[in-house]
Scaffold this active site. Structure first.
Site, PDB file in Angstrom:
ATOM      1  N   CYS A  48      57.756  -4.836  56.113  1.00 54.61           N
ATOM      2  CA  CYS A  48      58.199  -3.754  55.239  1.00 54.61           C
ATOM      3  C   CYS A  48      59.708  -3.568  55.429  1.00 54.61           C
ATOM      4  O   CYS A  48      60.176  -3.442  56.560  1.00 54.61           O
ATOM      5  CB  CYS A  48      57.433  -2.494  55.613  1.00 54.61           C
ATOM      6  N   GLU A  49      60.435  -3.559  54.334  1.00 55.16           N
ATOM      7  CA  GLU A  49      61.888  -3.430  54.458  1.00 55.16           C
ATOM      8  C   GLU A  49      62.324  -2.019  54.845  1.00 55.16           C
ATOM      9  O   GLU A  49      63.459  -1.820  55.252  1.00 55.16           O
ATOM     10  CB  GLU A  49      62.581  -3.856  53.169  1.00 55.16           C
ATOM     11  N   HIS A  50      61.438  -1.046  54.736  1.00 58.19           N
ATOM     12  CA  HIS A  50      61.814   0.326  55.075  1.00 58.19           C
ATOM     13  C   HIS A  50      61.730   0.609  56.569  1.00 58.19           C
ATOM     14  O   HIS A  50      62.534   1.384  57.098  1.00 58.19           O
ATOM     15  CB  HIS A  50      60.929   1.323  54.318  1.00 58.19           C
ATOM     16  N   HIS A  51      60.747   0.002  57.245  1.00 58.23           N
ATOM     17  CA  HIS A  51      60.554   0.271  58.673  1.00 58.23           C
ATOM     18  C   HIS A  51      60.571  -0.996  59.529  1.00 58.23           C
ATOM     19  O   HIS A  51      60.487  -0.918  60.741  1.00 58.23           O
ATOM     20  CB  HIS A  51      59.212   0.986  58.903  1.00 58.23           C
TER      21      HIS A  51
ATOM     22  N   GLN B 113      55.633  -4.321  48.862  1.00 56.68           N
ATOM     23  CA  GLN B 113      54.495  -5.003  48.242  1.00 56.68           C
ATOM     24  C   GLN B 113      54.651  -5.100  46.726  1.00 56.68           C
ATOM     25  O   GLN B 113      54.317  -6.128  46.121  1.00 56.68           O
ATOM     26  CB  GLN B 113      53.200  -4.270  48.602  1.00 56.68           C
TER      27      GLN B 113
ATOM     28  N   HIS C 180      49.324  -1.592  55.648  1.00 62.19           N
ATOM     29  CA  HIS C 180      50.714  -1.392  56.061  1.00 62.19           C
ATOM     30  C   HIS C 180      50.768  -0.692  57.408  1.00 62.19           C
ATOM     31  O   HIS C 180      50.284   0.436  57.552  1.00 62.19           O
ATOM     32  CB  HIS C 180      51.458  -0.559  55.016  1.00 62.19           C
TER      33      HIS C 180
ATOM     34  N   CYS D 183      53.248   0.585  58.782  1.00 67.20           N
ATOM     35  CA  CYS D 183      54.070   1.793  58.724  1.00 67.20           C
ATOM     36  C   CYS D 183      53.218   3.005  58.357  1.00 67.20           C
ATOM     37  O   CYS D 183      53.572   4.132  58.699  1.00 67.20           O
ATOM     38  CB  CYS D 183      55.240   1.626  57.757  1.00 67.20           C
TER      39      CYS D 183
END
Length: 187
Positions: free
Chosen positions: A79-82, A120, A148, A150
């Site tokens: 995941c690019e956010h976390h 995703q 996920h 996250c």
């Protein structure tokens, strides 16, 4: 990645350990920065892969014009956010328009896009768009279902939740065609 990139990443991970309150010189952590740098290199290898070239490497003229489905393609991504993993299965269908590709190439395309920092939703669209561009089929549909970390390990901590995304074009714009695909993948 170049050897200097690995060394640079290693230095950053050593500093991250220190900032987290750990002693990077502790026996159990001495090689951790290098291991993490190598792991990140592998987990993001998709940046150096051309998914269209993958499909074109095994593109064959064939008059078959019915649905081709490759389902249950296992993948894992970050995941690019976390920068935490998400993982699951991709189901891909296309209806050839004069050309087919090697079945393993569809799985390799999923692998190429999943081995990048991702969301995703974007990954689902990238897989569809790649197949559409390379093969120019009558239609493409992609369904991705994933868990996920996250959402499982932090924040809301929903361990059994799944996220499902889909993208389609061409012949799959027709509900009947979409429903046939969904029934064939067991959805």
């Amino acid at each position: 990645m170049q050897p200097s990139t690995i060394e640079e990443l290693q230095g950053h991970y050593k500093e991250i350990l220190r900032l987290l309150g750990e002693d990077p010189q502790r026996e159990g952590l001495l090689k951790t920065p290098l291991r993490v740098a190598k792991a990140m290199q592998d987990l993001t290898r998709g940046y150096s892969t051309d998914p269209i070239a993958i499909l074109n490497s095994a593109k064959f003229q064939e008059p078959y014009d019915q649905m081709v489905i490759v389902k249950d393609i296992n993948f894992h991504s970050l995941c690019e956010h976390h920068m935490l993993p998400f993982y699951g299965k991709a189901h891909v269908a296309y209806i050839p328009n004069g050309y087919i590709t090697g079945l393993s190439k569809i799985a390799r395309v999923v692998d190429a896009f999943s081995h990048r920092l991702q969301v995703q939703e974007r990954m689902t669209l990238q897989i569809k768009d790649c197949i559409q561009e390379a093969l120019k089929p009558l239609g493409v549909m992609v369904v991705v279902e994933a868990r996920h970390m996250c959402m499982q390990m932090r924040g809301v901590e929903q361990e059994s939740s799944k996220t499902v995304t889909s993208a389609f074009c061409g012949a799959f714009d027709r509900e009947k065609t979409r429903m046939e695909f969904l029934s064939l993948i067991g959805k």
